[in-house]
Design a protein around this motif. Structure first.
Motif, short mmCIF file in Angstrom:
data_model
loop_
_atom_site.label_atom_id
_atom_site.label_comp_id
_atom_site.label_asym_id
_atom_site.label_seq_id
_atom_site.Cartn_x
_atom_site.Cartn_y
_atom_site.Cartn_z
N PRO A 162 3.77 -20.35 -16.88
CA PRO A 162 2.71 -19.78 -16.04
C PRO A 162 3.25 -18.74 -15.06
N SER A 163 4.47 -18.95 -14.54
CA SER A 163 5.04 -17.98 -13.62
C SER A 163 5.22 -16.63 -14.30
N PHE A 164 5.65 -16.69 -15.57
CA PHE A 164 5.82 -15.45 -16.31
C PHE A 164 4.49 -14.71 -16.40
N PHE A 165 3.41 -15.44 -16.77
CA PHE A 165 2.12 -14.77 -16.95
C PHE A 165 1.53 -14.32 -15.63
N ASP A 166 1.76 -15.10 -14.57
CA ASP A 166 1.28 -14.67 -13.26
C ASP A 166 1.98 -13.39 -12.84
N GLY A 167 3.30 -13.37 -13.00
CA GLY A 167 4.06 -12.16 -12.65
C GLY A 167 3.60 -10.98 -13.47
N PHE A 168 3.39 -11.22 -14.77
CA PHE A 168 2.95 -10.14 -15.66
C PHE A 168 1.58 -9.62 -15.24
N GLY A 169 0.65 -10.56 -14.94
CA GLY A 169 -0.70 -10.16 -14.54
C GLY A 169 -0.70 -9.35 -13.27
N MET A 170 0.06 -9.81 -12.26
CA MET A 170 0.13 -9.08 -11.00
C MET A 170 0.73 -7.70 -11.21
N GLY A 171 1.80 -7.66 -12.03
CA GLY A 171 2.45 -6.37 -12.30
C GLY A 171 1.48 -5.42 -12.98
N ILE A 172 0.73 -5.96 -13.99
CA ILE A 172 -0.22 -5.10 -14.72
C ILE A 172 -1.34 -4.64 -13.78
N GLY A 173 -1.77 -5.53 -12.89
CA GLY A 173 -2.81 -5.15 -11.92
C GLY A 173 -2.33 -4.02 -11.04
N PHE A 174 -1.07 -4.11 -10.63
CA PHE A 174 -0.49 -3.07 -9.80
C PHE A 174 -0.40 -1.76 -10.56
N LEU A 175 0.07 -1.87 -11.81
CA LEU A 175 0.18 -0.69 -12.68
C LEU A 175 -1.19 -0.04 -12.86
N PHE A 176 -2.21 -0.88 -13.08
CA PHE A 176 -3.57 -0.37 -13.26
C PHE A 176 -4.02 0.39 -12.02
N GLY A 177 -3.78 -0.22 -10.84
CA GLY A 177 -4.17 0.43 -9.59
C GLY A 177 -3.49 1.77 -9.42
N LEU A 178 -2.17 1.81 -9.66
CA LEU A 178 -1.42 3.06 -9.49
C LEU A 178 -1.94 4.13 -10.43
N CYS A 179 -2.21 3.73 -11.71
CA CYS A 179 -2.66 4.73 -12.68
C CYS A 179 -4.05 5.23 -12.34
N LEU A 180 -4.92 4.33 -11.86
CA LEU A 180 -6.28 4.75 -11.51
C LEU A 180 -6.25 5.76 -10.37
N ILE A 181 -5.52 5.44 -9.29
CA ILE A 181 -5.43 6.36 -8.17
C ILE A 181 -4.77 7.66 -8.62
N MET A 200 5.29 5.23 -14.12
CA MET A 200 6.71 4.88 -14.08
C MET A 200 6.97 3.81 -13.02
N LEU A 201 6.45 4.03 -11.80
CA LEU A 201 6.69 3.04 -10.75
C LEU A 201 6.01 1.73 -11.10
N GLY A 202 4.80 1.82 -11.72
CA GLY A 202 4.10 0.60 -12.11
C GLY A 202 4.93 -0.22 -13.09
N LEU A 203 5.54 0.46 -14.08
CA LEU A 203 6.37 -0.26 -15.05
C LEU A 203 7.56 -0.91 -14.34
N LEU A 253 0.81 -1.21 0.00
CA LEU A 253 0.00 0.00 0.00
C LEU A 253 0.84 1.26 0.00
N CYS A 254 2.08 1.17 0.51
CA CYS A 254 2.86 2.39 0.65
C CYS A 254 3.02 3.13 -0.67
N PRO A 255 3.51 2.47 -1.74
CA PRO A 255 3.71 3.23 -2.97
C PRO A 255 2.39 3.69 -3.55
N SER A 256 1.31 2.93 -3.30
CA SER A 256 0.06 3.31 -3.94
C SER A 256 -0.49 4.61 -3.37
#
Lengths: 316, 206
Positions: B126-145, B40-43, B25-28
């Motif tokens: 699958p690890s690659f896609f899981d990592g990518f999905g989580m990263g994109i979810g985080f990026l989405f959250g940061l951009c929305l906020i 930038m941080l999301g990427l 939550l801190c960076p968000s």
């Protein structure tokens, strides 16, 4: 009889003190920081206004860079004409030392001489400033948003909040010192400062693991009370942010220690305040969609607004 | 649906790291005063999450389970050091504002929790896609906020003047971040309540 002797000794001491004070021939060279952009000079005698308000008479620079002169923006003379306040365009770095050269000081129409002021904060006030700053003004939780995960995780009960606060402060102080020593005695001499992230996180986790093991053997009672929080501390970003901030600002051992103390106590305060509110929230009627974390966030936002009030604080 | 797409979708909405799992939550709150910083941080997080997930998935049979946590931390720290050297070259102006948080990606709970829960058990792809999905979810959250805070606090979006005035200055102050996340979380709870009829319990504590 006894009081008479006391009084006479006191008078003798005062006379001695007065005699030992320097004569006013060369003016008293004392300066101090005012707000973040101004310096106050005390001349110890009335000076002429036309001389005092002429910017060309003052040369100001930081002691470490004598080549970079600080441009004076405005000059203010107080009513008895003994104190001058110089205001600068740029904010001053109050932790370093400044030199003010004064040319041809004029008092009552005649030139008295030139002089040099050194303006410096005492070490104690610098350190206290760092502690208060990290604790209240730039509270790590409410204005720098660090350590939020732990902050929301363990602030449900006052008792756990106090336990976590104490454990965290102790670990924070020790690891700040340890990381400072590693950084300045190992990483800097070997030109390895790009490895600082890896080294700091490694140091913190090894240290926490060591405390965990030692405490379990030496003091099982204390371990039972504080052990659960130890593991959580590694995932707290404050514990990593403090050594990184210290390394970036090239802080000395005492500055590093003070930042650690300030960060630890500030986090403990934030945790305790939050726990007090959340205990009350348990018995409040909160809208169903807000129960749990959402309302905790709103409360934290209100706290952050309140902590904004500290932003103008400057005691030291 | 293809499992890999499923994994990405999972990270984006149903297990969104910020709003659902309530991790990192801190960076968000801290870097979301503008969309640009959040992006930038999301990427950076996507980069670190994908590469450390892949590294752990590749070496999972060599890592002794008893020392797995220190090993994961060191792997994350390695990739954070790499991105910490790349970012200042790519975008010096933005890096100046998010510098501390890029270094602190090491301590982000989301990354280590994905390594522990997913990459240490599953093979590379699958690890690659899981990592990518989580990263994109985080990026989405940061951009929305970031978008909400920048639009309501400064009246701009990605640096462009949209509204021409500043409706709510408090939103770009420290307190604003807490309010926005609180309201988004409550909003997501409300939507879920309307769709499924029950209120989901808020995610893990940290």
């Amino acid at each position: 009889m006894k009081t008479l002797r006391l009084v006479s000794t006191a008078i003798a001491i005062v006379i001695l003190l007065l005699a030992s004070m320097p004569a006013f021939a060369d003016f008293a060279l004392k300066g101090s920081f005012e707000k973040d952009k101004s310096i106050k000079l005390f001349f110890g005698m009335p000076v002429d206004e036309t001389w005092a308000t002429n910017k060309a008479n003052y040369t100001v620079y930081e002691k470490t860079d004598p080549d970079i002169l600080m441009p004076v923006e405005s000059i203010a003379l107080d009513a008895p004409r003994t104190t001058v306040t110089l205001t600068f365009k740029e904010p001053l770095n109050q932790t370093s030392e400044y030199v003010v050269d004064v040319k041809d000081l004029t008092s009552a129409g005649k030139v008295v001489g030139s002089g040099t002021f050194t303006v410096k904060k005492s070490q104690v006030s610098v350190l206290l400033g760092i502690i208060i700053g990290a604790m209240l003004i730039n509270n790590f939780v409410f204005t720098k948003y660090l350590g939020l995960c732990i902050f929301f995780g363990v602030s449900q009960k006052k008792e756990t909040a106090i336990g976590m606060g104490i454990t965290f402060t102790l670990v924070m102080i020790l690891s700040a010192i340890m990381c400072w020593a590693l950084y300045s005695f190992v990483l800097l001499p070997l030109n390895l400062s790009f490895l600082k992230i890896i080294v700091f996180i490694g140091t913190v986790s090894i240290f926490v693991q060591a405390v965990d093991t030692i405490l379990r053997k030496i003091n099982p009672y204390l371990f039972k009370r504080l052990g659960v929080y130890l593991v959580l501390i590694v995932t707290n970003c404050i514990i990593l942010a403090v050594p990184l901030l210290n390394a970036d600002s090239a802080a000395g051992p005492f500055e590093s220690l003070s930042l650690g103390v300030g960060a630890g106590v500030g986090f403990a305060i934030a945790l305790f305040l939050m726990a007090c509110v959340r205990e009350k929230l348990e018995v409040c009627r909160v809208p169903a969609t807000f129960v749990g974390l959402p309302i905790a966030f709103i409360v934290a936002g209100l706290f952050a607004l309140a902590f904004l009030g500290f932003s103008g604080l400057s005691i030291f | 649906m293809n499992r890999n797409l499923q994994l990405i979708w999972n990270g984006l909405i149903p297990e969104n790291p910020i709003f659902r799992l309530a991790l990192s939550l801190c960076p968000s709150v801290a870097v979301t005063t503008s969309v640009k910083n959040g992006l930038m941080l999301g990427l950076a997080v996507v980069f670190v999450q994908v590469f450390s997930s892949c590294t752990v998935a590749l070496f999972r049979s060599y890592i002794n389970p008893r020392i797995r946590i220190p090993a994961y931390v060191l792997i994350i720290a390695l990739w954070v050091s790499v991105i910490d050297m790349i970012l200042p070259v790519v975008s010096p102006a933005v890096y100046k504002e998010v510098a501390l948080f890029v270094k602190l990606i090491v301590a982000f709970a989301i990354i280590i929790s994905r390594l522990e829960l997913f990459a240490s058990k599953e093979p590379f792809v699958p690890s690659f896609f899981d990592g990518f999905g989580m990263g994109i979810g985080f990026l989405f959250g940061l951009c929305l906020i970031g978008a909400i805070r920048e639009l309501s606090g400064a009246g701009t979006l990605y640096g462009f003047d949209v509204l021409g005035f500043r409706p709510l200055l408090v939103m770009i102050l420290p307190a604003g971040g807490f309010f926005v996340i609180g309201f988004i979380m409550a909003g997501m709870n409300y939507i879920e309540y309307k769709l499924t009829g029950k209120i989901p319990s808020a995610g893990g504590a940290h």
